[in-house]
Design an enzyme around this catalytic site. Sequence first.
Site, short mmCIF file in Angstrom:
data_model
loop_
_atom_site.label_atom_id
_atom_site.label_comp_id
_atom_site.label_asym_id
_atom_site.label_seq_id
_atom_site.Cartn_x
_atom_site.Cartn_y
_atom_site.Cartn_z
N LYS A 63 17.11 4.56 3.59
CA LYS A 63 16.10 4.89 5.30
C LYS A 63 16.30 4.95 5.97
O LYS A 63 17.59 3.72 6.03
CB LYS A 63 14.66 3.83 4.86
CG LYS A 63 14.09 4.57 3.31
CD LYS A 63 12.58 3.26 2.75
CE LYS A 63 11.81 3.44 1.63
NZ LYS A 63 11.27 2.60 1.07
N TYR A 91 5.07 11.32 1.48
CA TYR A 91 3.77 9.95 1.22
C TYR A 91 2.65 10.41 0.99
O TYR A 91 2.13 9.38 1.44
CB TYR A 91 4.32 8.68 2.09
CG TYR A 91 5.68 7.99 1.71
CD1 TYR A 91 5.98 7.67 0.60
CD2 TYR A 91 6.45 8.62 2.85
CE1 TYR A 91 7.49 7.36 0.63
CE2 TYR A 91 7.76 7.25 2.40
CZ TYR A 91 8.37 6.48 1.46
OH TYR A 91 9.13 6.10 1.70
N PHE A 93 -1.19 0.11 4.92
CA PHE A 93 0.05 0.22 5.36
C PHE A 93 1.17 1.39 5.56
O PHE A 93 1.78 1.38 6.36
CB PHE A 93 1.13 -0.05 4.21
CG PHE A 93 1.80 0.41 3.03
CD1 PHE A 93 2.48 0.94 2.78
CD2 PHE A 93 0.86 -0.23 1.65
CE1 PHE A 93 2.14 2.25 0.99
CE2 PHE A 93 1.11 1.20 0.29
CZ PHE A 93 1.77 1.63 0.57
N ASN A 97 12.94 -0.85 2.90
CA ASN A 97 13.71 -1.61 1.53
C ASN A 97 14.47 -0.86 1.93
O ASN A 97 14.60 -0.62 0.48
CB ASN A 97 12.85 -1.75 1.16
CG ASN A 97 11.50 -0.63 0.74
OD1 ASN A 97 12.01 0.27 1.43
ND2 ASN A 97 10.78 -0.56 0.02
N HIS A 139 15.01 4.65 -0.70
CA HIS A 139 13.78 4.61 -1.84
C HIS A 139 14.55 6.12 -2.87
O HIS A 139 15.35 6.21 -3.04
CB HIS A 139 12.94 6.06 -0.65
CG HIS A 139 12.01 6.91 -1.89
ND1 HIS A 139 10.68 6.49 -2.12
CD2 HIS A 139 11.98 8.13 -2.20
CE1 HIS A 139 9.86 7.42 -2.68
NE2 HIS A 139 10.90 8.56 -2.61
N GLU A 194 9.57 15.82 -4.28
CA GLU A 194 10.75 15.04 -3.59
C GLU A 194 12.08 16.19 -2.88
O GLU A 194 12.10 16.70 -1.55
CB GLU A 194 10.80 13.77 -3.61
CG GLU A 194 9.50 12.64 -3.84
CD GLU A 194 9.73 11.51 -3.62
OE1 GLU A 194 11.10 11.20 -4.24
OE2 GLU A 194 8.64 10.76 -4.47
P1 CMP Z 1 8.65 3.35 -1.04
O1 CMP Z 1 9.73 3.10 -2.52
O2 CMP Z 1 9.49 4.18 -0.44
O3 CMP Z 1 7.09 3.76 -1.46
C1 CMP Z 1 6.83 3.51 -0.28
C2 CMP Z 1 7.00 2.66 1.08
O4 CMP Z 1 6.19 1.95 1.49
C3 CMP Z 1 7.83 1.92 -0.13
O5 CMP Z 1 8.45 1.42 -0.08
C4 CMP Z 1 7.63 0.65 0.72
O6 CMP Z 1 8.84 1.16 2.53
C5 CMP Z 1 6.01 0.58 2.08
N1 CMP Z 1 5.36 -0.50 1.35
C6 CMP Z 1 5.18 -1.29 2.78
N2 CMP Z 1 3.37 -2.04 1.78
C7 CMP Z 1 3.59 -1.08 0.49
C8 CMP Z 1 3.03 -2.17 -0.42
N3 CMP Z 1 2.17 -2.87 0.18
N4 CMP Z 1 2.72 -1.58 -1.73
C9 CMP Z 1 4.14 -0.29 -1.28
N5 CMP Z 1 4.58 0.13 -0.66
C10 CMP Z 1 4.51 -0.08 0.77
#
Ligand code: CMP
Length: 139
Positions: A11, A51, A59, A114, A117, A128
Amino acid sequence: MTSERTLLIIKPDGVRRSLVGLIITRIEQMGLVISNMRMFSMDDVFARTFYAEHNGQDFFPALLSFMTSGPVVALQIESPNAIALVRTAIGATRPEERLPGTIRADFSSQLTENVAHASASQSDAERELALVFGVAVRD
Ligand code: CMP
């Protein structure tokens, strides 16, 4: 077991923090094969499509803003069990559930920013990979 394909995205925070080489090394050290790679910037339409399952969550706006904040690096990864292996390697979504040694635990304490992904299932991986690389997963 037959080979699976999955998608790992480093990311914008991972690219900004120069973690690309380190994450690629971890994947290669696991014996997984990187069979395609692309660096690009998501625009708002792409991020919304990618997404879509999270549209409507509180979020979602922050996620879109973050994912369009800079370039990402996308890796197509192949091996038996690639989907589960890469999900395990990146670690849990919730910071408090991330195990030491996982990419997210080692490089982020944040929920949204984070670092990485990974596709959650075979159908997610197919969708994807097609979005990112513009080709069907199966030859
Ligand atoms: P990712 O695995 O890319 O999938 C969705 C993304 O949304 C997740 O990583 C985080 O970067 C973001 N995110 C933020 N808040 C939440 C949440 N409460 N639950 C899940 N994903 C979240």
